[in-house]
Design a protein around this motif. Sequence first.
Motif, PDB file in Angstrom:
ATOM      1  N   ASP A 176     -18.193   2.303  10.213  1.00 33.75           N
ATOM      2  CA  ASP A 176     -16.825   2.793  10.348  1.00 33.75           C
ATOM      3  C   ASP A 176     -16.030   2.341   9.119  1.00 33.75           C
ATOM      4  N   ILE A 177     -14.920   2.988   8.834  1.00 33.00           N
ATOM      5  CA  ILE A 177     -14.136   2.599   7.654  1.00 33.00           C
ATOM      6  C   ILE A 177     -12.911   1.764   8.039  1.00 33.00           C
ATOM      7  N   ASP A 178     -12.005   2.345   8.823  1.00 35.92           N
ATOM      8  CA  ASP A 178     -10.759   1.641   9.115  1.00 35.92           C
ATOM      9  C   ASP A 178     -10.995   0.469  10.057  1.00 35.92           C
ATOM     10  N   GLU A 179     -10.580  -0.707   9.604  1.00 34.15           N
ATOM     11  CA  GLU A 179     -10.695  -1.989  10.299  1.00 34.15           C
ATOM     12  C   GLU A 179     -12.113  -2.562  10.296  1.00 34.15           C
ATOM     13  N   VAL A 180     -13.021  -1.894   9.585  1.00 36.20           N
ATOM     14  CA  VAL A 180     -14.354  -2.454   9.325  1.00 36.20           C
ATOM     15  C   VAL A 180     -14.527  -2.653   7.823  1.00 36.20           C
ATOM     16  N   VAL A 181     -14.015  -1.683   7.059  1.00 34.72           N
ATOM     17  CA  VAL A 181     -14.023  -1.768   5.597  1.00 34.72           C
ATOM     18  C   VAL A 181     -12.604  -1.904   5.054  1.00 34.72           C
ATOM     19  N   ALA A 182     -11.670  -1.138   5.607  1.00 37.94           N
ATOM     20  CA  ALA A 182     -10.294  -1.096   5.092  1.00 37.94           C
ATOM     21  C   ALA A 182      -9.296  -1.598   6.133  1.00 37.94           C
ATOM     22  N   GLU A 183      -8.259  -2.260   5.650  1.00 37.06           N
ATOM     23  CA  GLU A 183      -7.202  -2.809   6.515  1.00 37.06           C
ATOM     24  C   GLU A 183      -6.210  -1.705   6.896  1.00 37.06           C
ATOM     25  N   PHE A 184      -6.645  -0.774   7.729  1.00 35.42           N
ATOM     26  CA  PHE A 184      -5.801   0.360   8.118  1.00 35.42           C
ATOM     27  C   PHE A 184      -4.545  -0.098   8.856  1.00 35.42           C
ATOM     28  N   VAL A 185      -4.705  -0.919   9.877  1.00 34.45           N
ATOM     29  CA  VAL A 185      -3.576  -1.285  10.737  1.00 34.45           C
ATOM     30  C   VAL A 185      -2.494  -2.011   9.951  1.00 34.45           C
ATOM     31  N   GLU A 186      -2.896  -2.882   9.056  1.00 34.98           N
ATOM     32  CA  GLU A 186      -1.931  -3.618   8.234  1.00 34.98           C
ATOM     33  C   GLU A 186      -1.054  -2.661   7.430  1.00 34.98           C
ATOM     34  N   GLY A 187      -1.690  -1.663   6.778  1.00 32.14           N
ATOM     35  CA  GLY A 187      -0.941  -0.682   5.999  1.00 32.14           C
ATOM     36  C   GLY A 187      -0.099   0.228   6.866  1.00 32.14           C
ATOM     37  N   TYR A 188      -0.657   0.653   7.991  1.00 34.91           N
ATOM     38  CA  TYR A 188       0.055   1.513   8.935  1.00 34.91           C
ATOM     39  C   TYR A 188       1.318   0.816   9.439  1.00 34.91           C
ATOM     40  N   LEU A 189       1.192  -0.458   9.782  1.00 36.81           N
ATOM     41  CA  LEU A 189       2.349  -1.190  10.294  1.00 36.81           C
ATOM     42  C   LEU A 189       3.394  -1.436   9.222  1.00 36.81           C
TER      43      LEU A 189
ATOM     44  N   LEU B  87       4.199   0.703   6.948  1.00 38.11           N
ATOM     45  CA  LEU B  87       4.968   1.952   6.937  1.00 38.11           C
ATOM     46  C   LEU B  87       5.816   2.070   8.200  1.00 38.11           C
ATOM     47  N   PHE B  88       5.231   1.753   9.344  1.00 45.23           N
ATOM     48  CA  PHE B  88       5.958   1.818  10.614  1.00 45.23           C
ATOM     49  C   PHE B  88       7.201   0.930  10.585  1.00 45.23           C
ATOM     50  N   ASN B  89       7.038  -0.283  10.119  1.00 45.12           N
ATOM     51  CA  ASN B  89       8.167  -1.228  10.102  1.00 45.12           C
ATOM     52  C   ASN B  89       9.283  -0.763   9.175  1.00 45.12           C
ATOM     53  N   LYS B  90       8.905  -0.171   8.045  1.00 40.75           N
ATOM     54  CA  LYS B  90       9.916   0.355   7.126  1.00 40.75           C
ATOM     55  C   LYS B  90      10.647   1.543   7.742  1.00 40.75           C
ATOM     56  N   LYS B  91       9.888   2.416   8.382  1.00 41.92           N
ATOM     57  CA  LYS B  91      10.453   3.660   8.911  1.00 41.92           C
ATOM     58  C   LYS B  91      11.336   3.423  10.135  1.00 41.92           C
ATOM     59  N   PHE B  92      10.907   2.501  10.999  1.00 45.57           N
ATOM     60  CA  PHE B  92      11.616   2.291  12.266  1.00 45.57           C
ATOM     61  C   PHE B  92      12.390   0.962  12.305  1.00 45.57           C
ATOM     62  N   GLU B  93      12.410   0.235  11.164  1.00 46.11           N
ATOM     63  CA  GLU B  93      13.122  -1.040  11.063  1.00 46.11           C
ATOM     64  C   GLU B  93      12.679  -2.014  12.160  1.00 46.11           C
ATOM     65  N   LYS B  94      11.365  -2.176  12.256  1.00 44.06           N
ATOM     66  CA  LYS B  94      10.765  -3.080  13.242  1.00 44.06           C
ATOM     67  C   LYS B  94      10.020  -4.203  12.513  1.00 44.06           C
ATOM     68  N   GLU B  95       9.418  -5.104  13.293  1.00 43.49           N
ATOM     69  CA  GLU B  95       8.650  -6.210  12.728  1.00 43.49           C
ATOM     70  C   GLU B  95       7.316  -6.357  13.470  1.00 43.49           C
ATOM     71  N   ALA B  96       6.673  -5.236  13.727  1.00 45.97           N
ATOM     72  CA  ALA B  96       5.388  -5.258  14.444  1.00 45.97           C
ATOM     73  C   ALA B  96       4.315  -5.944  13.595  1.00 45.97           C
TER      74      ALA B  96
END
Length: 202
Positions: free
Chosen positions: A6-19, A21-30
């Motif tokens: 698998d690639i995301d979260e096995v090879v690449a830090e998908f969740v870290e990058g996704y969050l 973007l999420f935190n910037k877009k929704f002004e959160k701190e997930a």
Amino acid sequence: MRIGIDIDEVVAEFVEGYLELFNKKFEKEAKKEDILTYDLWKNLGISKEDSFNLAHEFFKSPIFERVKLIEGAVESIPKLSENNELFFITSRPIDFKSKTENFLTKNFSNINFKLIHSGDRFKNGLKSKSEICEDEGVEIIIEDQPDYCFDCAKKGIRAFLFDKPWNKNFDESKSENIIRIKNWNEILEKINDLKLKIKNEL
């Protein structure tokens, strides 16, 4: 051996990058440790549609271009390629196949591999990871999603479940073909042990 990765979260830090973007877009701190299911919308208080749209936005964003690799992947995957055939099997949208190929080629330029997109998450009429493994004769899959591991295990494919916050509650004893692993060093050790066991049984 034929090994699926698998690639995301096995090879690449998908969740870290996704969050990021999420935190910037929704002004959160997930944070990553807040993600207790990979159905991300259930953790983040947004709709499934918004979650998928954000994933597409992430793949197009500058954040994706600087996504980090999982610790140990860059050293371990070339070692794994020396005596095995590697198949990167991802449920990323197939629209981003060229970006995914570029990511893999950039980080693993000296190895041979085949990239296959599955339809597990975004559908698009594509086969599931377990079906792909069957078709390609994959004997081992390295994966962080317990449902995908279980589907493969039911078909006799050995699944290495990469330990993550969202699979903590999954009981890997549901199948003797599922082995929970904590890092890439452990993956190399388990595969070497498995090869020795098979060799001794011949």
